[in-house]
Enzyme design. Structure first.
Site, PDB file in Angstrom:
ATOM      1  N   ARG A 134       0.824  -1.219   0.000  1.00 21.05           N
ATOM      2  CA  ARG A 134       0.000   0.000   0.000  1.00 21.05           C
ATOM      3  C   ARG A 134       0.854   1.263   0.000  1.00 21.05           C
ATOM      4  O   ARG A 134       0.335   2.375  -0.114  1.00 21.05           O
ATOM      5  CB  ARG A 134      -0.914   0.037   1.233  1.00 21.05           C
ATOM      6  CG  ARG A 134      -1.999  -1.017   1.251  1.00 21.05           C
ATOM      7  CD  ARG A 134      -2.780  -0.986   2.554  1.00 21.05           C
ATOM      8  NE  ARG A 134      -3.902  -0.076   2.528  1.00 21.05           N
ATOM      9  CZ  ARG A 134      -5.177  -0.470   2.364  1.00 21.05           C
ATOM     10  NH1 ARG A 134      -5.481  -1.722   2.234  1.00 21.05           N
ATOM     11  NH2 ARG A 134      -6.148   0.421   2.358  1.00 21.05           N
TER      12      ARG A 134
ATOM     13  N   TYR B 220       0.788   4.276  -2.509  1.00 21.16           N
ATOM     14  CA  TYR B 220      -0.324   5.218  -2.355  1.00 21.16           C
ATOM     15  C   TYR B 220      -0.130   6.064  -1.098  1.00 21.16           C
ATOM     16  O   TYR B 220      -0.109   7.286  -1.154  1.00 21.16           O
ATOM     17  CB  TYR B 220      -1.625   4.422  -2.276  1.00 21.16           C
ATOM     18  CG  TYR B 220      -2.874   5.268  -2.211  1.00 21.16           C
ATOM     19  CD1 TYR B 220      -3.308   6.006  -3.311  1.00 21.16           C
ATOM     20  CD2 TYR B 220      -3.648   5.314  -1.043  1.00 21.16           C
ATOM     21  CE1 TYR B 220      -4.478   6.766  -3.251  1.00 21.16           C
ATOM     22  CE2 TYR B 220      -4.818   6.066  -0.975  1.00 21.16           C
ATOM     23  CZ  TYR B 220      -5.225   6.785  -2.082  1.00 21.16           C
ATOM     24  OH  TYR B 220      -6.387   7.538  -2.018  1.00 21.16           O
TER      25      TYR B 220
ATOM     26  N   ASN C  33     -12.959   7.087   3.461  1.00 24.34           N
ATOM     27  CA  ASN C  33     -13.688   6.282   2.457  1.00 24.34           C
ATOM     28  C   ASN C  33     -14.983   6.949   1.983  1.00 24.34           C
ATOM     29  O   ASN C  33     -15.893   7.175   2.786  1.00 24.34           O
ATOM     30  CB  ASN C  33     -14.046   4.909   3.044  1.00 24.34           C
ATOM     31  CG  ASN C  33     -12.818   4.118   3.419  1.00 24.34           C
ATOM     32  OD1 ASN C  33     -12.055   4.533   4.299  1.00 24.34           O
ATOM     33  ND2 ASN C  33     -12.596   3.005   2.765  1.00 24.34           N
TER      34      ASN C  33
ATOM     35  N   THR D 189     -12.979  -1.988  10.728  1.00 22.89           N
ATOM     36  CA  THR D 189     -14.013  -0.953  10.567  1.00 22.89           C
ATOM     37  C   THR D 189     -13.597   0.110   9.551  1.00 22.89           C
ATOM     38  O   THR D 189     -12.408   0.332   9.308  1.00 22.89           O
ATOM     39  CB  THR D 189     -14.323  -0.231  11.902  1.00 22.89           C
ATOM     40  OG1 THR D 189     -13.173   0.558  12.271  1.00 22.89           O
ATOM     41  CG2 THR D 189     -14.674  -1.210  12.997  1.00 22.89           C
TER      42      THR D 189
HETATM   43  P1  NAD Z   1     -10.765   7.408  -9.224  1.00 30.16           P
HETATM   44  O1  NAD Z   1      -9.767   6.338  -9.492  1.00 30.16           O
HETATM   45  O2  NAD Z   1     -12.184   7.150  -9.606  1.00 30.16           O
HETATM   46  O3  NAD Z   1     -10.321   8.768  -9.890  1.00 30.16           O
HETATM   47  C1  NAD Z   1      -8.985   9.138 -10.072  1.00 30.16           C
HETATM   48  C2  NAD Z   1      -8.846   9.784 -11.439  1.00 30.16           C
HETATM   49  O4  NAD Z   1      -7.509  10.215 -11.617  1.00 30.16           O
HETATM   50  C3  NAD Z   1      -9.188   8.831 -12.590  1.00 30.16           C
HETATM   51  O5  NAD Z   1     -10.057   9.440 -13.490  1.00 30.16           O
HETATM   52  C4  NAD Z   1      -7.814   8.556 -13.219  1.00 30.16           C
HETATM   53  O6  NAD Z   1      -7.907   8.249 -14.589  1.00 30.16           O
HETATM   54  C5  NAD Z   1      -7.092   9.851 -12.933  1.00 30.16           C
HETATM   55  N1  NAD Z   1      -5.637   9.709 -12.922  1.00 30.16           N
HETATM   56  C6  NAD Z   1      -4.879   8.766 -12.287  1.00 30.16           C
HETATM   57  N2  NAD Z   1      -3.585   8.971 -12.503  1.00 30.16           N
HETATM   58  C7  NAD Z   1      -3.499  10.074 -13.309  1.00 30.16           C
HETATM   59  C8  NAD Z   1      -2.427  10.785 -13.899  1.00 30.16           C
HETATM   60  N3  NAD Z   1      -1.151  10.413 -13.693  1.00 30.16           N
HETATM   61  N4  NAD Z   1      -2.714  11.850 -14.682  1.00 30.16           N
HETATM   62  C9  NAD Z   1      -3.984  12.244 -14.889  1.00 30.16           C
HETATM   63  N5  NAD Z   1      -5.044  11.610 -14.361  1.00 30.16           N
HETATM   64  C10 NAD Z   1      -4.810  10.537 -13.574  1.00 30.16           C
HETATM   65  O7  NAD Z   1     -10.670   7.741  -7.674  1.00 30.16           O
HETATM   66  P2  NAD Z   1     -11.541   8.711  -6.759  1.00 30.16           P
HETATM   67  O8  NAD Z   1     -12.145   7.904  -5.698  1.00 30.16           O
HETATM   68  O9  NAD Z   1     -12.378   9.590  -7.588  1.00 30.16           O
HETATM   69  O10 NAD Z   1     -10.384   9.568  -6.057  1.00 30.16           O
HETATM   70  C11 NAD Z   1     -10.075  10.887  -6.438  1.00 30.16           C
HETATM   71  C12 NAD Z   1      -9.029  11.448  -5.496  1.00 30.16           C
HETATM   72  O11 NAD Z   1      -9.529  11.437  -4.163  1.00 30.16           O
HETATM   73  C13 NAD Z   1      -7.739  10.617  -5.493  1.00 30.16           C
HETATM   74  O12 NAD Z   1      -6.632  11.487  -5.429  1.00 30.16           O
HETATM   75  C14 NAD Z   1      -7.853   9.821  -4.218  1.00 30.16           C
HETATM   76  O13 NAD Z   1      -6.591   9.504  -3.687  1.00 30.16           O
HETATM   77  C15 NAD Z   1      -8.631  10.752  -3.317  1.00 30.16           C
HETATM   78  N6  NAD Z   1      -9.333   9.989  -2.283  1.00 30.16           N
HETATM   79  C16 NAD Z   1     -10.464   9.282  -2.588  1.00 30.16           C
HETATM   80  C17 NAD Z   1     -11.074   8.538  -1.593  1.00 30.16           C
HETATM   81  C18 NAD Z   1     -12.331   7.733  -1.845  1.00 30.16           C
HETATM   82  O14 NAD Z   1     -12.781   7.045  -0.941  1.00 30.16           O
HETATM   83  N7  NAD Z   1     -12.963   7.803  -2.992  1.00 30.16           N
HETATM   84  C19 NAD Z   1     -10.533   8.500  -0.307  1.00 30.16           C
HETATM   85  C20 NAD Z   1      -9.364   9.214  -0.061  1.00 30.16           C
HETATM   86  C21 NAD Z   1      -8.774   9.966  -1.053  1.00 30.16           C
HETATM   87  N1  UDP Z   2     -12.898  -5.420   1.761  1.00 25.90           N
HETATM   88  C1  UDP Z   2     -13.583  -6.623   1.895  1.00 25.90           C
HETATM   89  N2  UDP Z   2     -14.077  -7.217   0.769  1.00 25.90           N
HETATM   90  C2  UDP Z   2     -13.939  -6.659  -0.472  1.00 25.90           C
HETATM   91  C3  UDP Z   2     -13.253  -5.423  -0.598  1.00 25.90           C
HETATM   92  C4  UDP Z   2     -12.733  -4.846   0.545  1.00 25.90           C
HETATM   93  O1  UDP Z   2     -13.745  -7.158   2.993  1.00 25.90           O
HETATM   94  O2  UDP Z   2     -14.436  -7.266  -1.447  1.00 25.90           O
HETATM   95  C5  UDP Z   2     -12.378  -4.765   2.973  1.00 25.90           C
HETATM   96  C6  UDP Z   2     -10.902  -4.368   2.896  1.00 25.90           C
HETATM   97  O3  UDP Z   2     -10.076  -5.435   3.298  1.00 25.90           O
HETATM   98  C7  UDP Z   2     -10.856  -3.196   3.869  1.00 25.90           C
HETATM   99  C8  UDP Z   2     -12.247  -2.549   3.754  1.00 25.90           C
HETATM  100  O4  UDP Z   2     -13.075  -3.554   3.152  1.00 25.90           O
HETATM  101  O5  UDP Z   2     -10.698  -3.677   5.185  1.00 25.90           O
HETATM  102  C9  UDP Z   2     -12.244  -1.300   2.868  1.00 25.90           C
HETATM  103  O6  UDP Z   2     -11.607  -1.630   1.652  1.00 25.90           O
HETATM  104  P1  UDP Z   2     -11.496  -0.595   0.448  1.00 25.90           P
HETATM  105  O7  UDP Z   2     -10.624  -1.247  -0.563  1.00 25.90           O
HETATM  106  O8  UDP Z   2     -12.829  -0.151   0.015  1.00 25.90           O
HETATM  107  O9  UDP Z   2     -10.806   0.684   1.080  1.00 25.90           O
HETATM  108  P2  UDP Z   2      -9.524   0.910   2.035  1.00 25.90           P
HETATM  109  O10 UDP Z   2      -8.953  -0.409   2.429  1.00 25.90           O
HETATM  110  O11 UDP Z   2      -8.599   1.699   1.191  1.00 25.90           O
HETATM  111  O12 UDP Z   2     -10.083   1.627   3.184  1.00 25.90           O
END
Ligand code: NAD
Ligand code: UDP
Length: 328
Positions: A146, A149, A178, A214
């Site tokens: 991980r 990231y 999340n 959780t």
């Molecule tokens: P997503 O994967 O749906 O969207 C990410 C977008 O970025 C995609 O459209 C992808 O094509 C684009 N991308 C990736 N690498 C790129 C690059 N090098 N150049 C240009 N575009 C690029 O994910 P999301 O859930 O929409 O997340 C958006 C942002 O929010 C991310 O930075 C993510 O880390 C952050 N974030 C999201 C969550 C969540 O739960 N959804 C949680 C924490 C942080």
């Molecule tokens: N998870 C799970 N089954 C799935 C996908 C995810 O039990 O099919 C669990 C995963 O191990 C984690 C939590 O759900 O503990 C959230 O996972 P997700 O990938 O959505 O986000 P993150 O781990 O980045 O919080």
């Protein structure tokens, strides 16, 4: 809303789940929006309905390369966000975070744009402090699966903090917990999209580990509201806030503090899809999977006058309706 001289916003990662919602909201708020994406995990389907708007344009571009344009506001979202996607190409993932924020900060510096960077609760790693407060420095493995990231996002925060301190760039950061909703990729492997797709197609629901870890789930509309309020704040208010809270840089958590085990989430998903033939099955826990996660959102409440409004049950129902349109 049509303004005579609309403000210009750049959204990186615009074709992704959250980027697409943000673009739509900015257009509703009267902005001219440039949507930048390399389509690695995003898809034009998420933004196709926006192409008819003359204030919307799309640029196929990778944030690891410099980009030029005159904008009032930059929202930096580009980075794959689901574990299976970011682990698929870890070197590109860390580059997207680190080179991406560097390029966007350079652009902000040259054009005097405000920049809002989307960081993540993953900067806390497998947290030893619960709930997670912004001043907690985290518990992160630097060399695990991980790390591309988590450490990429941590380094991006450092870049933003230092561009602010050293060059005066108006950079703001949000640590997103999340977040879920329509436009998530059905195969991105995140827990909510997985469970709904599995339940809709009658496949077994895969609980990783004992399912007792959780998470706290925020509906996308709540997050977008927080991002807009944050960007709207004048710099002076943010500086005063940082001073008041002895924060080295403006970084706030956004999330929904409701905390659920993954098993509870699976059970609620099945309750909302009652005809499903799916059963719960247990699979090995992925490495470095955090055991508990829940945001402390006191700072966001104070700074933005914001708190999430959408309960998990309601957000899940809306998300299920979206995924049903994909499996018909
Ligand atoms: P997503 O994967 O749906 O969207 C990410 C977008 O970025 C995609 O459209 C992808 O094509 C684009 N991308 C990736 N690498 C790129 C690059 N090098 N150049 C240009 N575009 C690029 O994910 P999301 O859930 O929409 O997340 C958006 C942002 O929010 C991310 O930075 C993510 O880390 C952050 N974030 C999201 C969550 C969540 O739960 N959804 C949680 C924490 C942080
Ligand atoms: N998870 C799970 N089954 C799935 C996908 C995810 O039990 O099919 C669990 C995963 O191990 C984690 C939590 O759900 O503990 C959230 O996972 P997700 O990938 O959505 O986000 P993150 O781990 O980045 O919080």
């Amino acid at each position: 809303m049509e303004l005579k001289f609309p403000k210009k916003a750049l959204v990186t990662g615009a074709a992704g789940f959250l980027g697409s919602h943000l673009c739509r909201r900015l257009l509703e708020d009267g902005y001219e929006v440039t949507a930048l994406d390399n389509l690695f995990t995003g898809t034009k389907n998420n933004i196709i309905s926006l192409f008819d708007n003359k204030r919307f344009s799309f640029v196929l571009h990778d944030v690891t390369q410099p980009f030029w344009g005159q904008f009032d506001e930059i929202y930096n979202l580009a980075c794959p966000a689901s574990p299976i996607h970011y682990q698929h190409n870890p070197v590109e993932t860390i580059k997207s975070s680190v080179l991406g924020i560097m390029n966007m900060l350079d652009l902000a510096l040259k054009t005097k744009a405000k920049i809002l960077h989307t960081s993540t609760s993953e900067v806390y790693g497998d947290p030893l402090v619960h709930p997670q407060v912004e001043k907690y420095w985290g518990n992160v493995n630097t060399i695990g699966v991980r790390s591309c990231y988590d450490e990429g996002k941590r380094c991006a925060e450092t870049f933003a903090a230092d561009y602010r301190r050293e060059y005066g760039v108006d950079a703001r950061m949000v640590r997103i917990f999340n977040t879920y909703g329509p436009n998530m990729h059905p195969k991105d492997g995140r827990v909510i999209s997985n469970f709904i797709m599995q339940a809709l197609s009658g496949e077994d629901i895969t609980l990783f580990g004992d399912g007792l870890q959780t998470r706290s789930f925020q509906y996308c509309d709540d997050l977008i509201e927080a991002l807009r309020r944050y960007m709207e704040l004048p710099r002076g208010a943010i500086d005063a806030f940082c001073e008041r809270h002895s924060l080295g840089a403006p970084v706030i958590n956004t999330g929904n503090p409701g905390e659920y085990t993954i098993k509870e989430l699976a059970e609620e998903t099945l309750r909302q899809i009652p005809g499903s033939a799916s059963k719960l099955v247990y699979r090995p826990i992925p490495s470095d999977d955090p055991k508990r996660r829940k945001p402390d959102i006191s700072l966001a409440k104070e700074l933005l006058g914001w708190e999430p409004k959408v309960h998990l049950k309601e957000g899940l129902a809306k998300t299920i309706e979206y995924f049903k349109t994909l499996v018909r």
